[in-house]
Design an enzyme around this catalytic site. Structure first.
Site, PDB file in Angstrom:
ATOM      1  N   ASP A 151      -5.484  27.838  -5.259  1.00  0.00           N
ATOM      2  CA  ASP A 151      -4.945  27.277  -4.016  1.00  0.00           C
ATOM      3  C   ASP A 151      -4.578  28.397  -3.045  1.00  0.00           C
ATOM      4  OD1 ASP A 151      -5.224  24.868  -5.192  1.00  0.00           O
ATOM      5  OD2 ASP A 151      -3.090  24.363  -5.263  1.00  0.00           O
ATOM      6  N   ALA A 152      -4.029  29.494  -3.578  1.00  0.00           N
ATOM      7  CA  ALA A 152      -3.584  30.594  -2.714  1.00  0.00           C
ATOM      8  C   ALA A 152      -4.778  31.244  -2.012  1.00  0.00           C
ATOM      9  CB  ALA A 152      -2.818  31.628  -3.538  1.00  0.00           C
ATOM     10  N   TYR A 157      -7.600  29.788  -1.384  1.00  0.00           N
ATOM     11  CA  TYR A 157      -8.112  28.801  -0.420  1.00  0.00           C
ATOM     12  C   TYR A 157      -7.246  28.821   0.842  1.00  0.00           C
ATOM     13  CZ  TYR A 157      -9.069  24.265   1.706  1.00  0.00           C
ATOM     14  OH  TYR A 157      -9.371  23.273   2.602  1.00  0.00           O
ATOM     15  N   SER A 170      -2.302  15.619   7.239  1.00  0.00           N
ATOM     16  CA  SER A 170      -1.857  16.635   6.285  1.00  0.00           C
ATOM     17  C   SER A 170      -0.586  17.286   6.848  1.00  0.00           C
ATOM     18  CB  SER A 170      -3.008  17.604   6.028  1.00  0.00           C
ATOM     19  OG  SER A 170      -2.824  18.805   6.664  1.00  0.00           O
ATOM     20  N   GLU A 196      12.069  17.359   0.027  1.00  0.00           N
ATOM     21  CA  GLU A 196      11.443  16.676  -1.104  1.00  0.00           C
ATOM     22  C   GLU A 196      10.577  17.667  -1.875  1.00  0.00           C
ATOM     23  OE1 GLU A 196       9.188  13.422   0.515  1.00  0.00           O
ATOM     24  OE2 GLU A 196      10.926  12.613   1.587  1.00  0.00           O
ATOM     25  N   LYS A 204       7.314  19.008  -3.377  1.00  0.00           N
ATOM     26  CA  LYS A 204       5.908  18.786  -3.005  1.00  0.00           C
ATOM     27  C   LYS A 204       5.126  18.595  -4.304  1.00  0.00           C
ATOM     28  CE  LYS A 204       2.243  20.473  -0.009  1.00  0.00           C
ATOM     29  NZ  LYS A 204       1.141  20.309  -0.948  1.00  0.00           N
ATOM     30  N   ARG A 206      -6.699   9.607   0.460  1.00  0.00           N
ATOM     31  CA  ARG A 206      -6.571  10.073   1.831  1.00  0.00           C
ATOM     32  C   ARG A 206      -7.931  10.263   2.505  1.00  0.00           C
ATOM     33  NH1 ARG A 206      -3.599  15.629   3.454  1.00  0.00           N
ATOM     34  NH2 ARG A 206      -5.504  16.520   2.625  1.00  0.00           N
ATOM     35  N   GLU A 252       2.352  10.083  -3.888  1.00  0.00           N
ATOM     36  CA  GLU A 252       1.496  10.991  -4.645  1.00  0.00           C
ATOM     37  C   GLU A 252       1.289  10.451  -6.051  1.00  0.00           C
ATOM     38  OE1 GLU A 252       0.733  13.401  -2.594  1.00  0.00           O
ATOM     39  OE2 GLU A 252      -0.124  15.042  -3.764  1.00  0.00           O
ATOM     40  N   LYS A 275       5.362  26.375   0.923  1.00  0.00           N
ATOM     41  CA  LYS A 275       4.539  26.548  -0.275  1.00  0.00           C
ATOM     42  C   LYS A 275       5.103  27.672  -1.149  1.00  0.00           C
ATOM     43  CE  LYS A 275       0.604  25.097  -0.695  1.00  0.00           C
ATOM     44  NZ  LYS A 275      -0.676  24.701  -0.139  1.00  0.00           N
TER      45      LYS A 275
END
Ligand code: IVH
Length: 330
Positions: A31-32, A34, A80, A111, A113, A134, A173, A314
């Site tokens: 993810d990082a 990306y 998003s 909240e 994630k 989504r 989610e 993040k």
């Protein structure tokens, strides 16, 4: 390489990795990594407004819906979130809020994630009718039969004060708890099947099954965190009220959600969960910070991609080398 060429290269790379992640449930990079590609692309595009960006992946969140499931046009787009990668980016967001809202005090709702898949679940007169992924934010995939098998998703909502709303869309989610993920991978190993890379991936693979009986065996869960379209329902002044309402309808709302009155408290909340991210039984990859007051949200509005009234803080990437090596050896 010129910046224009790099933009073209990054667009192709990001589109490729979007398809691996969303379309094939088989990500190739972290993810990082990306996020770093997307950031570089955003920065270069901002420096080159003369280059048309209409077909750029930065203009659409996630992937376009694939053809395996029927398309569902979202009544309200599923946008998003903008990301803050560190403290200073969160503070910069706080500054933008002050500039837009003046001296009015802002209450934040923080909240966890959840690292799963966003779904929109539609109830009509309190009865479960449809669930969609989504997709590209405008059009998602119909996963009604699959989401119906998730035990945390009620078939019928509790009745609260009078009639059920004609339409109530719940956004949240779908995720796979860590214990379920470990059980699933242990079973895969026992039968010589391929292990899932991570719980998000396992949740995505489980949800996008042609046979809902397979989804039913996968032990998925839900945290509801937002309302979509509502027709004939109560009016709300704050996000906290909507969360209370969701809870009273019998929907699962995460117990770690906190309302905080200063950005310093928000930063402390983020730091706390960064340190204790493994203390909950599901994967989280950050904290979502939302403005509580719905009138202030109206005032702030949306950019082309995301609301200005929320941001995703993040967590920095974790050292996964050992984990990956352990998985390969075992
Ligand atoms: S709110 C308009 N709240 O993060 C705001 N999203 O990067 C809609 N996510 O697509 C999203 N936990 O899949 C929200 N507590 C939370 C969340 C959350 C995880 C995901 C969601 C969203 C993505 C945005």
């Amino acid at each position: 390489m010129s910046e224009a060429d790099r933009i073209a290269e990054l667009r192709a790379l990001v589109a490729y990795h979007d398809e691996r992640y969303y379309g094939l449930d088989d990500p190739e990079i972290s993810d990082a990594d990306y996020d770093a590609l997307v950031r570089e692309l955003h920065e270069l595009e901002a420096r080159h407004p003369e280059l048309p960006a209409t077909d750029s992946p930065t203009q659409r969140p996630g992937h376009a819906a694939t053809t395996a499931f029927a398309p569902v046009v979202h009544a309200l787009p599923m946008t998003s979130l903008a990301n803050a990668m560190d403290r200073s980016e969160l503070e910069a967001w706080g500054d933008r809020l002050v500039r837009a809202l003046g001296d009015a005090p802002v209450r934040f709702v923080c909240e966890l994630k959840i690292d799963g898949l966003a779904v929109s679940i539609r109830y009509e007169r309190g009865r479960y009718m449809q669930a969609a992924t989504r997709g590209d934010g405008q059009v998602g995939e119909d996963v009604t039969a699959n989401v119906a098998t998730v035990s945390a998703v009620p078939a019928e909502l509790h009745r609260v004060a009078g009639d059920h709303p004609a339409v109530l869309e719940v956004r949240g989610e779908i995720f796979m708890p860590l214990a379920s993920f470990e059980r699933l991978n242990a079973a895969a190993e026992a039968t010589g099947d391929k292990r899932f890379v991570n719980p998000r991936n396992a949740a995505a693979g489980s949800l996008r099954q042609k046979d809902p009986a397979v989804t039913a065996r996968r032990d998925l869960a839900l945290w509801a965190y937002q309302l979509g379209e509502v027709q004939g329902g109560p009016a709300f002044n704050s996000h906290l009220e909507t969360l209370d309402y969701l809870r009273s309808l019998g929907l699962p709302v995460n117990p770690e959600i906190r309302a905080l009155d200063s950005l310093d408290d928000v930063l402390a909340f983020c730091a706390h969960w960064q340190e204790h991210r493994h203390s909950v039984g599901y994967e989280i990859d950050g904290v979502v910070v939302k403005v509580d007051d719905l009138a202030q949200r109206e005032q702030l509005g949306f950019t082309s991609r995301a609301p200005r009234w929320a941001i995703a803080y993040k967590f920095p990437p974790e050292e996964r080398t050992t984990l990956l090596r352990d998985i390969q050896v075992s």
